[in-house]
Design a protein around this motif. Structure first.
Motif, short mmCIF file in Angstrom:
data_model
loop_
_atom_site.label_atom_id
_atom_site.label_comp_id
_atom_site.label_asym_id
_atom_site.label_seq_id
_atom_site.Cartn_x
_atom_site.Cartn_y
_atom_site.Cartn_z
N GLU A 38 0.74 -1.26 0.02
CA GLU A 38 0.03 0.00 -0.27
C GLU A 38 1.15 0.88 -0.21
O GLU A 38 0.68 2.12 -0.50
CB GLU A 38 -1.04 0.44 1.21
N ARG A 41 1.79 1.75 -3.56
CA ARG A 41 1.33 2.20 -4.38
C ARG A 41 1.26 3.18 -4.19
O ARG A 41 0.64 4.68 -4.89
CB ARG A 41 0.27 1.67 -3.69
N LEU A 42 1.42 4.06 -3.35
CA LEU A 42 1.32 5.77 -2.58
C LEU A 42 1.97 6.71 -3.02
O LEU A 42 2.33 7.36 -3.02
CB LEU A 42 0.37 6.13 -1.19
N ALA A 46 2.23 9.95 -4.30
CA ALA A 46 2.17 11.67 -2.70
C ALA A 46 3.65 12.57 -3.19
O ALA A 46 3.93 13.71 -3.36
CB ALA A 46 3.19 10.67 -1.73
N ARG A 147 -4.29 11.82 1.40
CA ARG A 147 -2.67 11.17 1.47
C ARG A 147 -2.12 10.59 2.57
O ARG A 147 -0.93 9.66 2.24
CB ARG A 147 -2.50 11.04 -0.34
N ILE A 151 -0.11 7.90 4.35
CA ILE A 151 0.63 7.64 4.49
C ILE A 151 1.60 7.09 5.44
O ILE A 151 2.39 6.29 6.70
CB ILE A 151 1.48 8.20 3.86
#
Length: 226
Positions: A38, A41-42, A46, A147, A151
């Motif tokens: 995850e 993926r971010l 970001a 986001r 994170i």
């Protein structure tokens, strides 16, 4: 952990506990892998959002300095009155048990001169440019905020999960294995002692019930010779 008494019950309890620790470690490993996926993926979105924010900041603050030089702080405060509240609607969610939130709806941030309620002649181009730059910066910050929060929480959860895995793998599981070996060895030693003791008892009982023939022969009449 405290040493266990060498009993069969404690041996079974330690074995069941080690099994639970092993299953828990496997579950935490899967959770850690999911958190890492995850985060990866971010990571790219970001990074791109932070770059856009950096570019906008590099434009917004020089524009603010130009407006301050032209109008002064009291003049900019007068131009910025009345202030407006920015209300957003949040939607709660969960990622692997981690509470997160996303912006469901929010009012538009970027406004024109008419929406700001200021006269173009009195405002001047420097103040208009500064207002527009900071409105666009606010848009980028609102888009990036959920986001970034996700994170940070995923990173904190990943660190906590890694600590839990290390504790189970490097401390609890080895301690339980050592206790299992110690208790099993103590029980095996006790069983060997019991078998030896039982063997001695059986030998003694056999001698009592079946004495040697020589002893019986010396006890019969006339056994001494002529």
């Amino acid at each position: 952990m405290r040493p266990l008494a060498p009993t069969r019950m404690n041996l079974l309890r330690a074995a069941r506990r080690l099994e639970r620790v092993t299953k828990g470690t496997a579950l935490l490993r899967r959770k850690r892998e999911a958190l890492v996926r995850e985060l990866f993926r971010l990571a790219r979105p970001a990074r791109d959002a932070r770059e856009r924010i950096s570019v906008r900041v590099a434009r917004a603050y020089p524009a603010l300095l130009r407006a301050l030089a032209l109008h002064g702080l009291p003049g900019l405060r007068a131009l910025g009155w009345p202030t407006r509240d920015l209300l957003v609607e949040l939607r709660a969610g969960s990622v692997w048990g981690i509470a997160v939130a996303s912006i469901e709806a929010r009012p538009p941030v970027i406004h024109g001169l008419g929406a700001r309620g200021t006269a173009p002649g009195a405002t001047g181009p420097a103040a208009v440019e500064a207002a527009r730059e900071f409105e666009e910066l606010t848009e980028l910050l609102l888009d990036a905020a959920p986001r970034e929060m996700l994170i940070r929480r995923l990173g904190a959860a990943l660190a906590q999960t890694s600590r839990q895995v290390n504790t189970l793998e490097r401390r609890l599981a080895p301690d339980l294995r050592r206790e299992l070996v110690r208790v099993r060895q103590a029980l095996d030693e006790r069983e060997r002692e019991e078998r030896i003791r039982l063997k001695h008892l059986l030998t003694r009982s056999s001698r009592t019930l079946h004495p040697e023939e020589g002893i019986l022969g010396s006890a019969t009449p006339g056994g001494g010779g002529g």
